[in-house]
Design a protein around this motif. Structure first.
Motif, short mmCIF file in Angstrom:
data_model
loop_
_atom_site.label_atom_id
_atom_site.label_comp_id
_atom_site.label_asym_id
_atom_site.label_seq_id
_atom_site.Cartn_x
_atom_site.Cartn_y
_atom_site.Cartn_z
N ILE A 179 37.12 41.57 45.69
CA ILE A 179 36.68 42.38 44.55
C ILE A 179 37.81 43.30 44.06
CG2 ILE A 179 34.99 44.09 43.72
CD1 ILE A 179 33.02 42.84 45.81
N ARG A 180 38.45 43.99 44.98
CA ARG A 180 39.58 44.87 44.62
C ARG A 180 40.90 44.15 44.92
NH1 ARG A 180 37.72 46.95 41.29
NH2 ARG A 180 35.60 47.64 41.56
N PRO A 181 41.94 44.46 44.17
CA PRO A 181 43.22 43.77 44.39
C PRO A 181 43.95 44.24 45.64
CG PRO A 181 43.44 45.41 42.64
CD PRO A 181 42.00 45.43 43.05
N HIS A 237 36.39 38.80 41.62
CA HIS A 237 37.41 39.76 41.21
C HIS A 237 36.85 40.64 40.10
CE1 HIS A 237 40.06 37.39 43.64
NE2 HIS A 237 39.95 36.32 42.87
N CYS A 238 37.06 41.94 40.22
CA CYS A 238 36.50 42.89 39.25
C CYS A 238 37.20 42.71 37.89
CB CYS A 238 36.72 44.31 39.75
SG CYS A 238 36.41 45.56 38.50
N VAL A 239 36.42 42.40 36.86
CA VAL A 239 37.05 42.19 35.55
C VAL A 239 37.60 43.50 34.97
CG1 VAL A 239 35.73 40.13 34.94
CG2 VAL A 239 34.83 42.36 34.30
N PHE A 240 37.09 44.62 35.47
CA PHE A 240 37.59 45.89 34.95
C PHE A 240 39.01 46.22 35.38
CE2 PHE A 240 35.66 48.51 31.96
CZ PHE A 240 34.52 47.81 31.66
N GLU A 241 39.47 45.58 36.44
CA GLU A 241 40.88 45.73 36.80
C GLU A 241 41.73 45.21 35.63
OE1 GLU A 241 42.33 47.09 39.44
OE2 GLU A 241 40.64 47.34 40.81
N PRO A 383 25.19 49.76 36.04
CA PRO A 383 26.11 50.55 36.86
C PRO A 383 27.07 49.69 37.67
CG PRO A 383 23.79 51.02 37.41
CD PRO A 383 23.79 49.84 36.52
N CYS A 384 28.13 50.32 38.17
CA CYS A 384 28.99 49.66 39.14
C CYS A 384 28.71 50.29 40.51
CB CYS A 384 30.46 49.86 38.80
SG CYS A 384 31.53 49.17 40.08
N TYR A 385 28.51 49.43 41.51
CA TYR A 385 28.30 49.90 42.88
C TYR A 385 29.53 49.60 43.74
CZ TYR A 385 23.48 49.68 41.23
OH TYR A 385 22.32 49.86 40.50
N LEU A 386 30.56 49.06 43.09
CA LEU A 386 31.65 48.45 43.87
C LEU A 386 33.00 49.14 43.64
CD1 LEU A 386 30.48 44.79 43.21
CD2 LEU A 386 30.20 46.10 45.31
N GLY A 387 32.97 50.40 43.22
CA GLY A 387 34.23 51.14 43.20
C GLY A 387 34.62 51.77 41.87
N VAL A 388 33.81 51.61 40.82
CA VAL A 388 34.10 52.31 39.57
C VAL A 388 32.98 53.32 39.35
CG1 VAL A 388 34.51 52.09 37.09
CG2 VAL A 388 35.34 50.34 38.63
N ASP A 389 33.34 54.52 38.95
CA ASP A 389 32.37 55.60 38.88
C ASP A 389 31.50 55.49 37.62
OD1 ASP A 389 31.04 57.95 39.33
OD2 ASP A 389 32.65 59.22 38.57
N LEU A 434 34.51 35.72 39.32
CA LEU A 434 34.64 37.06 38.74
C LEU A 434 33.39 37.89 38.99
CD1 LEU A 434 36.16 36.02 35.29
CD2 LEU A 434 37.38 37.08 37.21
N CYS A 435 33.56 39.20 39.12
CA CYS A 435 32.40 40.10 39.10
C CYS A 435 32.21 40.53 37.66
CB CYS A 435 32.62 41.33 39.97
SG CYS A 435 31.19 42.46 39.86
N LEU A 436 30.98 40.33 37.17
CA LEU A 436 30.64 40.71 35.79
C LEU A 436 29.41 41.63 35.83
CD1 LEU A 436 30.96 37.07 34.41
CD2 LEU A 436 32.46 38.93 33.72
N GLY A 437 29.16 42.21 37.02
CA GLY A 437 27.91 42.93 37.26
C GLY A 437 27.56 43.97 36.21
N CYS A 438 28.51 44.83 35.85
CA CYS A 438 28.18 45.92 34.92
C CYS A 438 27.99 45.41 33.49
CB CYS A 438 29.26 46.99 34.98
SG CYS A 438 30.90 46.30 34.70
N LEU A 439 28.41 44.15 33.24
CA LEU A 439 28.28 43.59 31.89
C LEU A 439 27.03 42.75 31.74
CD1 LEU A 439 32.00 42.38 31.63
CD2 LEU A 439 31.06 44.59 30.94
S1 SF4 Z 1 30.31 45.95 38.44
FE1 SF4 Z 1 31.87 45.97 36.82
S2 SF4 Z 1 33.33 47.58 37.36
FE2 SF4 Z 1 32.08 47.14 39.16
S3 SF4 Z 1 33.26 45.64 40.34
FE3 SF4 Z 1 31.88 44.48 39.04
S4 SF4 Z 1 33.04 44.10 37.15
FE4 SF4 Z 1 34.10 45.71 38.29
#
Ligand code: SF4
Ligand SMILES: O=P(O)(O)OC[C@H]1O[C@H](OP(=O)(O)OP(=O)(O)O)[C@H](O)[C@@H]1O
Ligand SMILES: NC(=O)CC[C@H](N)C(=O)O
Ligand SMILES: [Mg+2]
Length: 473
Positions: A179-181, A237-241, A383-389, A434-439
């Motif tokens: 998830i994080r680089p 992989h977090c798309v927000f990175e 929301p993001c539960y995986l490292g973005v506030d 990819l993680c697209l959770g918050c989207l």
């Molecule tokens: S929920 Fe959004 S910000 Fe959080 S890890 Fe997934 S893609 Fe990244």
């Protein structure tokens, strides 16, 4: 997010760690810390503030040793208090150890309770200390770092890229979903593992590769060793990175972040063309996206807002009041570029709407006729539960609202967010990686009360007989 680094060198590593943290400053602005080991003693210094505020030459000089870790923090679990500043250091089975973490666990409470029931004392309120305990608990039994990391990968839920110092060795591992680089570089006289490749560049090193999801690597004077602890059916992989967090000049999982952003900008024009006099970025994070929009539209790129270069990131500030005050000082209009013009303004994302509402008003006050907002992420709905506030739906301007309502909310002439499909295309990886959770509201792992499309993880069977040497060797 947080930035992490671990370095093994021939001489003192405090200054290389300092420069690496400087390169990773954008990942965390609340505190910074460095820990080093010189063969006999563990040295440490950490404090609140930016890297340049926490360290000076004298302090770095005192941090002796050829192995060490560094951390810049952006709090996600555990408040902004002195005890929570990383790296955490401890003595275990006669060895000096330290840990630094980027990510966020989703089962911190459960694990913490379990350890507390056994009489374990915690000195911080972070998830990172829980990781340290899972590692120590397993090392106590088997003495093998591979087993300790296997235990982490079986027990920890959420995201974690971790560097762990065990005296003259630095271990690094990445959660099975990646998830994080986390990447590995070769320096003139040693190795570096760090959150982003820009930290390798800062040391004039060579990027070797990313740490693979589920992999454990070890760097020491003997070189680089590695073992794959877990394999998942897909990554996340977090798309927000790519959209916002990482620096544009970093290469993450084989993609240059700048190019991903440029492609997103190109797609924004194809999806929502508009006639305008100029394309202008919201600095810094919207710059690469705006160049892409200008390239595909042929509309001239011209800066309509100048950023005060002494201001940091506003999104990662902890309170809404801090964020609102900061945007005012941060961005100032170039009135001569704006007056009577129709402008396309491009930013990477709209989260709470603090930045976009403010800048659109700044541009209109400076005489802009039309302000068309184009956004390099799809609407952030969850929301993001995986490292973005971004912890609650209530604070997200796009959650439960239509495009029209958000457009009205930020006073834009028109508004378009890039589609999820174009975002995936620009990153160039399958959606299943990819993680697209918050989207999308669908997360890559189970989270209470949310929908999930979980990846399945296989673990290497049994205990270890690999090329990474025993912990207490
Ligand atoms: S929920 Fe959004 S910000 Fe959080 S890890 Fe997934 S893609 Fe990244
Ligand atoms: O909708 P909001 O809640 O305002 O959040 C979104 C904004 O915050 C970030 O910028 P930031 O100023 O933090 O960093 P940057 O300087 O890297 O663009 C991001 O790039 C957006 O501009
Ligand atoms: N953003 C992060 O990676 C933070 C790491 C850890 N969860 C903390 O809050 O300290
Ligand atoms: Mg921004």
């Amino acid at each position: 997010m947080c930035g992490i680094v671990g370095i093994i060198g021939a001489g003192d590593v405090s200054i290389p760690i300092y420069y690496a943290l400087y390169a990773l400053q954008h990942r965390g602005q609340e505190s910074a810390g460095i820990t080093t080991f010189d063969g006999k003693t563990l040295f440490k210094h950490k404090g609140p503030g930016l890297v340049a505020e926490v360290f000076d030459e004298d302090i770095l000089h005192e941090l002796k040793g050829f192995s060490g870790l560094g951390h810049v923090r952006y709090p996600t679990t555990g408040e902004k208090i002195a005890e929570n500043i990383q790296p955490f250091t401890f003595r275990f089975m006669g060895r000096f150890c330290a840990i630094a973490h980027n990510g966020n666990l989703t089962n911190t409470e459960k694990l913490r309770e379990e350890f507390e029931k056994r009489g374990q004392i915690f000195s911080t309120t972070t998830d990172t200390e829980v990781i340290g305990n899972v590692i120590a608990d397993e090392l106590r039994k088997s003495g093998r770092m591979e087993d300790a990391v296997l235990a982490c990968m079986k027990r920890l839920e959420g995201s974690y890229s971790v560097v762990f110092l065990s005296e003259d060795k630095v271990y690094a591992f990445r959660d099975p979903l990646g998830i994080r680089p986390l990447c590995i570089g070769k320096t003139k006289d040693g190795y570096i593992v760090c959150s982003e490749s820009v930290a390798v560049d800062a040391l004039n090193g060579t990027l070797i590769r990313d740490v693979r999801p589920g992999e454990l690597v070890c760097i020491s004077k003997k070189g680089l060793e590695s073992v794959q602890i877990a394999e998942s059916s897909g990554h996340a992989h977090c798309v927000f990175e790519y959209i916002y967090f990482a620096r544009a000049d970093s290469v993450i999982d084989g993609r240059l972040v700048y190019d991903v952003r440029r492609k997103i900008g190109q797609a924004l024009y194809l999806e929502a063309p508009v006639k305008a006099d100029l394309v202008s970025p919201v600095p810094d994070s919207g710059i690469a996206h705006a160049t892409g929009y200008s390239e595909s539209s042929g509309i001239p790129y011209r800066e309509g807002l100048i950023k005060n270069r002494y201001m940091g990131r506003t999104f990662i500030m902890p309170t809404q009041e801090d964020r609102e005050n900061a945007v005012r000082i941060k961005l100032n209009p170039v009135k001569g570029h704006i007056k009577d013009k129709s402008i396309v303004i491009v930013d990477d994302s709209i989260v709470r709407g603090t930045t976009s509402k403010r800048i659109i008003n700044i541009l209109k006050d400076a005489g802009a006729e039309e302000v068309h907002m184009r956004v390099g992420s799809p609407p952030i709905k969850a929301p993001c539960y995986l490292g973005v506030d971004m912890p609650t739906r209530e604070e997200l301007i796009a959650s439960g609202k239509s495009n029209e309502e958000v457009k009205e909310g930020i006073d834009a002439t028109s508004l378009h967010h890039v589609s999820v499909e174009s975002l995936i295309d620009a990153i160039g990886m399958p959606a299943d990686d990819l993680c697209l959770g918050c989207l999308t509201g669908v997360y890559p792992l189970w989270i209470k009360g949310e929908k999930a499309c979980p990846r399945y993880t296989d673990f290497i069977k049994g205990s270890y007989q690999t090329n990474i040497k025993e912990f207490d060797e």
